[in-house]
Design a protein around this motif. Sequence first.
Motif, short mmCIF file in Angstrom:
data_model
loop_
_atom_site.label_atom_id
_atom_site.label_comp_id
_atom_site.label_asym_id
_atom_site.label_seq_id
_atom_site.Cartn_x
_atom_site.Cartn_y
_atom_site.Cartn_z
N GLY A 11 0.79 -1.22 0.00
CA GLY A 11 0.00 0.00 0.00
C GLY A 11 0.82 1.27 0.00
O GLY A 11 0.33 2.33 0.43
N ARG A 64 2.51 4.67 -1.34
CA ARG A 64 2.00 5.72 -2.24
C ARG A 64 2.97 6.02 -3.36
O ARG A 64 2.63 6.63 -4.36
N VAL A 105 1.82 5.75 -6.87
CA VAL A 105 0.84 4.66 -6.89
C VAL A 105 -0.53 5.31 -6.78
O VAL A 105 -0.80 6.03 -5.82
N MET A 106 -1.36 5.11 -7.80
CA MET A 106 -2.69 5.74 -7.83
C MET A 106 -3.71 4.87 -7.08
O MET A 106 -3.56 3.65 -7.02
N SER A 107 -4.78 5.53 -6.60
CA SER A 107 -5.80 4.80 -5.84
C SER A 107 -6.47 3.72 -6.68
O SER A 107 -6.88 2.69 -6.15
N ASP A 108 -6.59 3.99 -7.98
CA ASP A 108 -7.28 3.00 -8.82
C ASP A 108 -6.30 2.07 -9.55
O ASP A 108 -6.68 1.39 -10.50
N ASP A 109 -5.06 2.03 -9.09
CA ASP A 109 -4.08 1.14 -9.73
C ASP A 109 -4.40 -0.32 -9.48
O ASP A 109 -4.97 -0.68 -8.44
N SER A 110 -4.03 -1.16 -10.42
CA SER A 110 -3.92 -2.60 -10.20
C SER A 110 -2.42 -2.90 -10.24
O SER A 110 -1.62 -2.03 -10.59
#
Length: 208
Positions: A137, A139, A165-170
């Motif tokens: 997790g 950022r 790292v974006m919130s909607d990343d996979s």
Amino acid sequence: MSLSKTKPPIVLGILISGRGSNMISIAKAIQNGQVNATIGVVISDKPEAPGLEAARALGLTAIAISPRDFSSKTDYEQQLIATFDQHAASLIILAGYMRLVGPTLLDQYPAQILNIHPSLLPAFKGLDAQRQAFDYGVRISGCSVHFVTNELDGGPIVLQEAVPVMSDDSVQTLSHRILDAEHRLLPQAIQLFAEGKLGIKNQKAPII
Ligand code: GRF
């Protein structure tokens, strides 16, 4: 990137195990005049690696050398060295080479082996670094180029590039963003080496 042409191009020996996108980015950076080097030979430890064909399509010499064909890691690495020698390679690049480098290779190329790792070291060493970062997790993640030593992903760090790292990343989208950064970073590190600006001092890699 400013290109110093005062030195003769450095000859690279590139080790891969897979698709070879970092190898391709190096070849392109050389072609574009961003890196003063030539690629002497590309070697894969996996005969089925798609990167071998990709290298040949670029007109490069690409050879599979499988450790399974040798009775020891020493013999295998001696064959790598003989092949690098045949092609006059003096800087070894691990571009997605999924194998631990042994003492035979390390002794032959002191401070002459660079690796690209898809995390901001010393975080997330080893396999699946992008997934490790995603699962943790963080950022910010990124990639690192470092000199190879006998410690896995633990040698002196040469260059790093951070990516968000974006919130909607996979894991896939994050890996893709990191890979784009890898494709910029590794050629930059090779050019620094080619300019004679890199070495190891007190277990660090100062840029001089
Ligand atoms: C890259 O993410 C590299 O950092 C890691 O393995 C992957 C290789 O990708 N060591 P490619 O073969 O260069 O496309």
